[in-house]
Write an enzyme that holds these catalytic residues in place. Structure first.
Site, PDB file in Angstrom:
ATOM      1  CG  HIS A  22       3.888   3.022   8.797  1.00 21.71           C
ATOM      2  ND1 HIS A  22       3.456   2.860   7.524  1.00 21.71           N
ATOM      3  CD2 HIS A  22       4.617   2.074   9.086  1.00 21.71           C
ATOM      4  CE1 HIS A  22       3.987   1.820   6.984  1.00 21.71           C
ATOM      5  NE2 HIS A  22       4.790   1.071   8.052  1.00 21.71           N
TER       6      HIS A  22
ATOM      7  N   GLY B 265      -3.869   3.638   1.294  1.00 21.50           N
ATOM      8  CA  GLY B 265      -4.692   3.883   2.465  1.00 21.50           C
ATOM      9  C   GLY B 265      -6.050   4.608   2.111  1.00 21.50           C
TER      10      GLY B 265
ATOM     11  CD  GLN C  87      -2.778   0.565   4.364  1.00 18.35           C
ATOM     12  OE1 GLN C  87      -2.510   1.688   4.249  1.00 18.35           O
ATOM     13  NE2 GLN C  87      -1.302  -0.192   4.869  1.00 18.35           N
TER      14      GLN C  87
ATOM     15  N   PRO D  91       0.751  -1.082   0.056  1.00 14.59           N
ATOM     16  CG  PRO D  91       0.100  -0.921   2.064  1.00 14.59           C
ATOM     17  CD  PRO D  91       0.894  -1.890   1.343  1.00 14.59           C
ATOM     18  CG  MET D  92       3.474   2.147  -1.931  1.00 16.80           C
ATOM     19  SD  MET D  92       4.443   2.114  -3.464  1.00 16.80           S
ATOM     20  CE  MET D  92       3.587   1.039  -4.392  1.00 16.80           C
ATOM     21  CB  THR D  93      -0.027   7.456   0.725  1.00 16.67           C
ATOM     22  OG1 THR D  93      -0.423   6.997   2.006  1.00 16.67           O
ATOM     23  CG2 THR D  93      -0.920   8.891   0.806  1.00 16.67           C
TER      24      THR D  93
ATOM     25  CE1 TYR E 220      -0.680   8.404   8.821  1.00 19.80           C
ATOM     26  CE2 TYR E 220       0.591   6.104   8.437  1.00 19.80           C
ATOM     27  CZ  TYR E 220       0.368   7.382   7.976  1.00 19.80           C
ATOM     28  OH  TYR E 220       1.184   8.184   6.881  1.00 19.80           O
TER      29      TYR E 220
ATOM     30  CG  HIS F 115      -2.096   1.862   7.929  1.00 19.90           C
ATOM     31  ND1 HIS F 115      -1.050   1.691   8.565  1.00 19.90           N
ATOM     32  CD2 HIS F 115      -1.711   2.673   6.663  1.00 19.90           C
ATOM     33  CE1 HIS F 115      -0.115   2.181   8.473  1.00 19.90           C
ATOM     34  NE2 HIS F 115      -0.565   2.795   7.116  1.00 19.90           N
TER      35      HIS F 115
END
Length: 369
Positions: free
Chosen positions: A171, A60, A103, A26-28, A173, A168
């Site tokens: 990191h 995400g 995600q 998963p990559m924003t 969050y 998620h």
């Protein structure tokens, strides 16, 4: 470069059947206009499925809370329009022969840009990081509503045609802010001095999501030691602490632990098993018995942090990855930036066309192609 056949061994867990062990991390991307994924988002993911990725995990996408995102380009995973958009993404991926899960996310009190949501941000104790106030301390009602929002998102993911979903919990969050002693100072049942006590919120989120989707739908949970607020932070400094942290989450319904670290080849407890010892995913698998996904700078020469300042990264060999997978250290491997620059990365690796792999150029982050 080593023979990579081990990466292309099928994987099955509950209803999830994958043709290989490669996961798109998963990559924003912040490219969802008005929070609604559209045709460009669907095409972006479709290309990676066409490129041979076994399982795609979306960027995400946030659950239904007033300040659950920290950038206006982050997609929603609530509301009829957003869910319909995501259903179209799943359909596109399936049409290309891929499997996919969203995600599901709440960014807590973190910052991404100077943009501010309309509602105050929320976190366990009104902190962004240790001794750094930001936003509201969540009430019992806030917590209950957030758990319900995650459960609704889980059901929506299943009904939209996805094959799994990832929570998620990493990191720095929201869920990770409950895990971390630096941001969770609560004295009620959602706080405590131990990582097991501070995991209560996550366990209740997982249990509610499991109840929403039934027993056969696989649940992935992403966790990390490091935080964007502190790269050196550690939730578990010993295997016993890691067992206390992750074991109850597996008991609550997690099937796959996505153990995020910045460089997959780094040992989690080198003081116990040396410089080539088990990484985070390896220890998580050993201690819980759950399947695990490893991640961290796969196929590239430097970690992702530099990408945000425009740093490129050269392609690198996969020998260390193959070695770890051949000894069954973890089950799946997530690939991030390499798949942004090169949608055909997986197919090239499968063919042994390593000379055709592309370096990562940070300029690719500005586009969705």
């Amino acid at each position: 470069m080593s023979n990579t056949d081990i990466l292309f061994k099928p994987f099955k867990l509950k209803s999830l059947e994958l043709p290989n062990r490669i996961v798109m991390a998963p990559m924003t991307r912040t490219k969802a206009e008005n929070g609604i994924p559209g045709a460009a988002n669907a095409e972006y993911y479709r290309k990676r499925a066409e490129g041979g990725v076994g399982l795609i995990l979306s960027e995400g996408t946030v659950v239904n809370r007033p300040a659950s995102r920290n950038d206006p380009g982050i997609p929603f995973f609530h509301g009829d329009d957003a869910i319909a958009g995501w259903a179209n993404v799943a359909k596109a991926v399936h049409g290309a022969g891929g499997k996919m899960g969203p995600q599901l996310w709440h960014t807590g009190s973190t910052r991404y840009t100077e943009w501010q949501p309309d509602a105050p941000v929320e976190s366990p104790s009104g902190l962004l990081g240790p001794n750094e106030p930001r936003g509201n301390t969540m009430t019992d009602a806030d917590i209950a509503d957030t758990i319900a929002a995650f459960a609704k998102a889980a059901l929506d993911a299943k009904n939209a045609g996805f094959d799994t979903f990832e929570i998620h919990g990493a990191h720095g969050y929201l869920i990770d802010q409950f895990f971390w002693s630096g941001t969770n100072l609560r004295t009620d049942r959602f706080g405590g001095k131990t990582i097991k006590e501070r995991s209560t919120f996550a366990r209740e989120v997982v249990a509610a999501m499991r109840a929403a989707v039934g027993e056969d739908f696989p649940i992935i949970l992403r966790v990390s030691q490091w935080k964007q607020q502190d790269f050196t932070a550690r939730l578990a400094t010993t295997p016993d602490e890691m067992t206390d942290w992750l074991g109850p989450l597996v008991d609550a319904g997690v099937d796959i632990i996505h153990a995020s670290q910045r460089r997959f080849w780094e040992p989690e407890f080198p003081e116990l098993d040396g410089e080539k010892g088990l990484n985070f995913a390896g220890w998580a698998k050993k201690l819980t018995g759950a399947a695990t996904i490893s991640v961290g700078s796969v196929g590239l020469s430097s970690d992702f942090i530099g990408a945000f300042s425009g740093e490129a990264s050269e392609k690198s060999n996969l020998d260390g990855l193959v070695e770890r997978m051949e000894r069954n250290e973890f089950d799946l491997i997530a690939v991030g930036r390499a798949l942004i620059s090169d949608a055909q990365w997986t197919n090239k690796v499968a063919k042994g066309a390593f000379d055709q792999l592309e370096d990562f150029n940070a300029a690719a982050l500005a586009e969705l192609v």
